[in-house]
Design a protein around this motif. Structure first.
Motif, PDB file in Angstrom:
ATOM      1  N   GLU A  53       0.918  -1.113   0.265  1.00 55.30           N
ATOM      2  CA  GLU A  53       0.136   0.055  -0.016  1.00 55.30           C
ATOM      3  C   GLU A  53       0.653   1.384  -0.162  1.00 55.30           C
ATOM      4  O   GLU A  53       0.451   2.157  -0.353  1.00 55.30           O
ATOM      5  CB  GLU A  53      -0.994   0.421   1.154  1.00 55.30           C
ATOM      6  N   ASN A  54       1.720   1.759   1.177  1.00 51.07           N
ATOM      7  CA  ASN A  54       3.333   2.693   1.055  1.00 51.07           C
ATOM      8  C   ASN A  54       3.531   2.480   0.098  1.00 51.07           C
ATOM      9  O   ASN A  54       3.613   4.215  -0.613  1.00 51.07           O
ATOM     10  CB  ASN A  54       3.610   2.556   2.249  1.00 51.07           C
ATOM     11  N   GLU A  55       4.115   0.942  -0.906  1.00 47.91           N
ATOM     12  CA  GLU A  55       4.676   1.632  -1.952  1.00 47.91           C
ATOM     13  C   GLU A  55       4.236   2.654  -3.276  1.00 47.91           C
ATOM     14  O   GLU A  55       4.375   3.373  -3.646  1.00 47.91           O
ATOM     15  CB  GLU A  55       5.149   0.245  -2.218  1.00 47.91           C
ATOM     16  N   ARG A  65       1.501   4.156  -2.854  1.00 46.18           N
ATOM     17  CA  ARG A  65       1.255   5.590  -2.968  1.00 46.18           C
ATOM     18  C   ARG A  65       2.089   6.418  -2.497  1.00 46.18           C
ATOM     19  O   ARG A  65       1.784   7.905  -3.268  1.00 46.18           O
ATOM     20  CB  ARG A  65       0.251   6.276  -1.837  1.00 46.18           C
ATOM     21  N   ARG A  66       3.141   5.873  -2.657  1.00 50.58           N
ATOM     22  CA  ARG A  66       4.754   6.805  -2.967  1.00 50.58           C
ATOM     23  C   ARG A  66       4.510   7.059  -4.911  1.00 50.58           C
ATOM     24  O   ARG A  66       5.337   8.342  -4.572  1.00 50.58           O
ATOM     25  CB  ARG A  66       5.963   6.149  -2.409  1.00 50.58           C
ATOM     26  N   VAL A  74       8.971   8.998   4.939  1.00 48.86           N
ATOM     27  CA  VAL A  74       8.393   7.778   3.549  1.00 48.86           C
ATOM     28  C   VAL A  74      10.028   7.462   2.828  1.00 48.86           C
ATOM     29  O   VAL A  74      10.151   6.058   2.952  1.00 48.86           O
ATOM     30  CB  VAL A  74       7.299   7.758   3.039  1.00 48.86           C
ATOM     31  N   ARG A  92      -1.585   9.668   3.955  1.00 46.22           N
ATOM     32  CA  ARG A  92      -1.169   7.710   3.710  1.00 46.22           C
ATOM     33  C   ARG A  92      -1.101   7.910   1.662  1.00 46.22           C
ATOM     34  O   ARG A  92      -0.111   7.327   1.502  1.00 46.22           O
ATOM     35  CB  ARG A  92      -2.983   7.370   3.414  1.00 46.22           C
ATOM     36  N   GLY A  98       2.233   7.810   0.949  1.00 43.30           N
ATOM     37  CA  GLY A  98       3.150   6.985   0.884  1.00 43.30           C
ATOM     38  C   GLY A  98       3.285   6.292   2.452  1.00 43.30           C
ATOM     39  O   GLY A  98       4.716   5.337   3.008  1.00 43.30           O
ATOM     40  N   MET A  99       2.656   7.588   3.616  1.00 46.59           N
ATOM     41  CA  MET A  99       3.237   6.531   5.053  1.00 46.59           C
ATOM     42  C   MET A  99       2.147   5.672   5.569  1.00 46.59           C
ATOM     43  O   MET A  99       1.062   5.476   5.320  1.00 46.59           O
ATOM     44  CB  MET A  99       3.253   8.390   6.031  1.00 46.59           C
ATOM     45  N   SER A 100       2.667   4.798   6.620  1.00 45.31           N
ATOM     46  CA  SER A 100       1.939   3.864   6.691  1.00 45.31           C
ATOM     47  C   SER A 100       0.784   4.556   8.780  1.00 45.31           C
ATOM     48  O   SER A 100       0.782   6.075   8.437  1.00 45.31           O
ATOM     49  CB  SER A 100       2.896   3.106   8.119  1.00 45.31           C
ATOM     50  N   LYS A 101      -0.161   3.470   7.894  1.00 45.98           N
ATOM     51  CA  LYS A 101      -0.995   4.369   9.483  1.00 45.98           C
ATOM     52  C   LYS A 101      -0.500   4.770  10.923  1.00 45.98           C
ATOM     53  O   LYS A 101      -0.485   5.865  11.366  1.00 45.98           O
ATOM     54  CB  LYS A 101      -2.025   3.149   9.718  1.00 45.98           C
ATOM     55  N   GLN A 138       2.992   5.393  11.062  1.00 49.67           N
ATOM     56  CA  GLN A 138       3.616   6.662  10.995  1.00 49.67           C
ATOM     57  C   GLN A 138       2.295   8.183  10.831  1.00 49.67           C
ATOM     58  O   GLN A 138       3.011   9.089  11.239  1.00 49.67           O
ATOM     59  CB  GLN A 138       4.400   6.677   9.450  1.00 49.67           C
TER      60      GLN A 138
END
Ligand SMILES: Nc1ncnc2c1ncn2[C@@H]1O[C@H](COP(=O)(O)OP(=O)(O)OP(=O)(O)O)[C@@H](O)[C@H]1O
Ligand SMILES: [Mg+2]
Lengths: 271, 329, 261
Positions: free
Chosen positions: A97-99, A101-102, A130, C162, C165-168, C170
């Motif tokens: 997910e985070n990747e 969204r980056r 991040v 989010r 790209g931050m995790s929840k 973070q």
């Protein structure tokens, strides 16, 4: 401007772009039979389209038609129930997910700058947390992004000290700083006073000209005409018509498209 | 920021939902509790302090469970582990029955104490309101002198502990000497009067703060509009600002009511036998600390939750469409 | 349950000579002469406030976070415990902690020293019970303060975090928390003064804090009752006043420029 996707507006044949023989590999974004519902309410009923690199897709449609929902499916801010979305040939569901969204930036209607951070810090936060960049590198990079949106002088200001248009430009810089492959815009100017809309659109136009791939929900028809490679009309969770902007503006195939565009132009002329 | 007791409201307003038992069960238990309490008060007033249910029944139950459990524990053989487990449950039942037996025996005395708790709370908040309205109006609309006086009163009383204030009245000013002649059934001692004075004076300060904040949240245009149709300033405040402001103040009153229910327990230290003190007396007689403080906790929980539900109901009753009492603040 | 070590009414000739007291009414002279004894109580009150607030913060902050971000039995447990703690009078909680709680509090005393107050002794068992009682009750309230503050940070802030790209975790740590903590300052300010004032209820378990020591004094010298209580009331007032101003200042210092707070 880059080549445009095939604009026959034929919903039943989503893979029409492949026939162009233009892109050898996968399109940057491929959406296939996307379905999404909130509880009993079905919001998206099978959406298909491709978006190539350097293309700008503008999405229009009445309120509640599912425009925001579709964007939020792309970066998985919301989960969807059916179909696939692939980024560069890889299903987004298979990605971290985070990747994801980056790689896919987003600019919001209500901007959502981090209220406790300065403009510069708003941009550096993602870089540092991040991407694990050092403070100095992050600041250098953030400064260059702020310069790009014309806000270097306001780097030390807090969100509450900026005008709406300035805030939204910081929002764009924040998304740009992560070097996204695709940028999503959800009505980036509709919360702004009319006189502030121009400065934000200008930044977006520069991005489009610079080759950024963008998926933009907006009702600014001037922007669509000038910068979009393709225009998509969404209603009740379906693509009603899709094609080059001139075609939809000048000779839409569906009456609904014509009606909607007519209403849109009168409204924007009144305003 | 309206008043310093403000978190209590949010916290307790959805207590009915938060408690695991669920809302309707809670309401039923609450109704039962109040029926019993009122009947009990009437009985006490008529001179009976006998428990309604025989405590011996539950005591018997407790001993029965206990004996059975002991027998099960001693039984050996293949079933021993199972029996041991059942015995454990039986001991738990025994403890529960013991708690109920204890409760049944001492509930009349606690009910008598609860009467004074309710009296102190209700009189404190009502008399306090009578002082608080002029105080807050003076604070918001008064001239420099009245404003300063009102501010001084409010800050002084909010800045010192309630217990110290009760001590000033009871030990320092020996206020009870003036109330010697006024003791009768409902108000058994002069100290109760002193406590009422103390809670009134203290509550007035807090209520004034709530009302001030509420008055200030009424748009200034409202008073201007009132003046524009020819009302005097006082009339405008009386007929336009206060009716709106007092609605905004309801959440504050919920806090205040809960606060007074809880802090009326401090009257124990100036010899008033309210709920806490009646419990403490029983505890010092029986040494059954755990049981008695458990009972007290349940009692206060019932009173506080009732007050919350009641104020929620009041809030709904007086709500005006579009006047955000619940939200937006 | 005698926990006060310094006995009241000690007449310190040196201190008395140093202060010319004749111009004061005799009852006020009595107050001034016993300043040392009262100052010890002041010290206990201050230390108890600090330890209770600290315990309340350490327990209350996670409780608030669980109420917002948690789920299932843990969340239900936390909110039920909170409701109960907020519904029971502090005096019942303190007496329960002192007489019933299955926590083996150590007995004895420990000495402390504070600038401006000097050294004083604190009765361990009553102090520990008071800290736990006041601290847990405060935790229940602080949890509500933090819960409200966390919820007041708009959902858009989380989404924006989010979407870079931050995790929840973070996002909570770097975006939600910093804003929520600032917003909880006013509520925290109230809670601080409530705890400060409620330390006086530790009177009920014989802890020699300020109110208890004043009680000891005026029971001895019954003509000076009013003077003694008024004097300590002023001390309480000064403490709440200073606390409020300090936290006001803190709130302004950490305020986000141009923000609503
Ligand atoms: N979180 C949600 N929960 C339930 N329903 C939702 C949620 N978000 C959106 N919807 C519903 O989904 C439908 C599509 O919403 P969406 O926000 O995508 O519309 P939109 O085209 O962006 O409209 P607008 O132009 O007003 O922004 C609407 O009917 C809306 O009520
Ligand atoms: Mg939308």
């Amino acid at each position: 401007m880059s080549e445009r996707t095939d604009g026959r507006g034929d919903v039943s044949e989503p893979s029409s772009t492949a026939e162009d023989g233009r892109s050898a590999g996968d399109p940057l974004l491929r959406v296939e039979n996307l379905q999404k519902s909130y509880g009993d309410e079905t919001v998206l009923r099978g959406i298909d389209f491709d978006l190539d690199r350097r293309d700008v897709e503008v999405i229009i449609g009445p309120s509640g038609s599912g425009k925001s929902t579709m964007l939020r499916c792309v970066n998985r801010l919301t989960e969807f129930q059916g179909g696939t979305i692939s980024l560069d040939g890889e299903s987004v569901m298979a990605m971290n997910e985070n990747e994801l969204r980056r790689r896919v930036g987003m600019v919001f209607q209500d901007i959502n700058l981090f209220a406790h951070l300065t403009a510069l810090e708003n941009v550096t936060l993602g870089l540092r947390k991040v991407l694990d960049m050092s403070k100095g590198d992050a600041e250098d990079k953030a400064m260059s992004q702020l310069e790009r949106v014309g806000l270097a002088p306001q780097a030390a200001s807090y969100p509450a000290e900026l005008s709406g248009g300035q805030k939204q430009r910081v929002g764009i810089a924040r998304a740009l700083a992560m070097d996204p492959e695709l940028l999503l815009f959800d009505e980036p100017t509709s919360a702004l006073d009319p006189e502030l809309v121009g400065e934000v659109l200008e930044v977006m136009r520069d991005l489009a000209d610079g080759g950024m791939t963008m998926l933009v929900v907006t009702h600014e028809m001037g922007f669509a005409r000038r910068a979009a490679s393709s225009l998509m009309f969404l209603d009740e969770g379906k693509i009603v018509e899709r094609g080059p902007p001139e075609q939809l503006f000048d000779s839409p195939e569906r009456d609904r498209t014509r009606e909607f565009l007519a209403r849109l132009t009168t409204i924007s002329e009144e305003a | 920021m309206s008043g310093e007791r403000s978190t209590a409201r949010q916290a307790l307003s959805n207590a009915g939902r938060q408690l695991p038992a669920g809302r309707s069960l809670g309401l039923a238990v609450g109704a039962l509790f109040w029926c019993w309490l009122v009947v009990r008060w009437v009985a006490i007033w008529l001179g009976s302090k006998e428990p309604f249910f025989p405590a011996t029944f539950f005591e018997g139950l407790a001993t029965g469970f206990r004996n059975d459990g002991l027998v099960m524990q001693q039984t050996g053989g293949a079933l021993a582990p199972v029996l041991d487990f059942v015995a454990g449950v039986w001991f738990l039942f025994s403890d529960l029955a013991g708690f109920v037996a204890f409760g049944v025996e001492y509930l009349p005395e606690l009910a008598e104490g609860a009467w004074l708790t309710v009296v102190l709370t209700v009189t404190g908040i009502l008399f306090g309101l009578v002082i608080a309205v002029p105080l807050s109006v003076a604070r918001v609309y008064g001239g420099p002198v009245t404003r300063g006086l009102s501010l001084g009163y409010i800050e002084l009383l909010r800045g010192t502990p309630l217990l110290a204030q009760l001590f000033v009245l009871y030990f320092g000013l020996n206020l009870s000497q003036y109330f010697r002649g006024f003791t009768f059934g409902v108000l058994p001692s002069a100290a109760v009067w002193v406590a009422i004075v103390g809670f009134t004076v203290n509550s007035a300060a807090y209520q004034a703060e709530y009302i001030r904040a509420a008055l200030e949240s009424v748009e200034s245009g409202q008073l201007t509009a009132a003046r524009a149709i020819g009302l005097s300033r006082t009339e405008g405040i009386r007929h336009v600002v206060l009716p709106q402001g007092l609605r905004y103040a309801i959440p504050g009153w919920t806090n205040e009511l809960i606060y007074l229910i809880k802090y009326s327990s401090l009257a124990a230290f100036i010899t008033v036998v309210e709920l806490f003190e009646s419990g403490r007396i029983i505890a010092s007689d029986t040494f059954a600390y755990l049981n008695i403080y458990g009972m007290l906790a349940l009692f206060y929980l019932a009173l506080v939750l009732s007050a919350t539900l009641f104020m929620g109901w009041v809030e709904n009753r007086v709500a005006i469409p579009g006047l955000g009492v619940r939200d937006g603040r | 349950m005698v926990l006060s070590s310094a006995s009241p009414l000690v007449f310190d000739p040196i201190a008395a000579q140093a202060l010319p007291l004749e111009w004061l009414p005799p009852d006020w002279q009595f107050v001034v002469r016993n300043w040392d004894y009262l100052a010890g109580g002041l010290g206990v009150t201050i230390v108890l406030t600090a330890t209770s607030i600290l315990l309340g913060f350490l327990a209350g902050f996670p409780m608030g976070a669980i109420e917002v971000y948690g789920s299932g039995p843990l969340k239900r447990l936390v909110s039920t415990v909170g409701v109960v703690l907020r519904a029971i009078p502090i005096v019942v909680i303190l007496v329960f902690m002192f007489f019933v709680a299955p926590i083996p509090f150590p007995s004895g005393e420990f000495g402390m020293w504070l600038p401006g107050i000097g050294s004083f002794d604190i009765g361990l068992s009553a102090f520990a019970a008071a800290t736990v009682g006041l601290g847990l009750r405060s935790a229940a309230y602080q949890a509500q303060i933090f819960r409200g503050a966390l919820q007041s940070v708009s959902g858009g802030q989380m989404e924006a975090a989010r979407s870079v790209g931050m995790s929840k975790l973070q996002a909570i740590r770097h975006v939600i928390m910093p804003q929520a903590l600032r917003r909880s300052i006013p509520g925290f300010q109230n809670e601080f003064t409530i705890v400060l004032k409620d330390t006086s209820v530790a009177f009920a378990i014989g802890l020699a804090e300020l109110l208890k020591r004043s009680y000891d004094l005026f029971v001895e010298s019954t003509t000076a009752v009013l003077e003694v209580i008024l004097f300590i009331s002023i001390l309480y007032f000064i403490m709440t006043f200073v606390t409020n101003r300090t936290l006001d200042y803190l709130g302004e210092y950490y305020a986000i420029p141009g923000g609503e707070g």
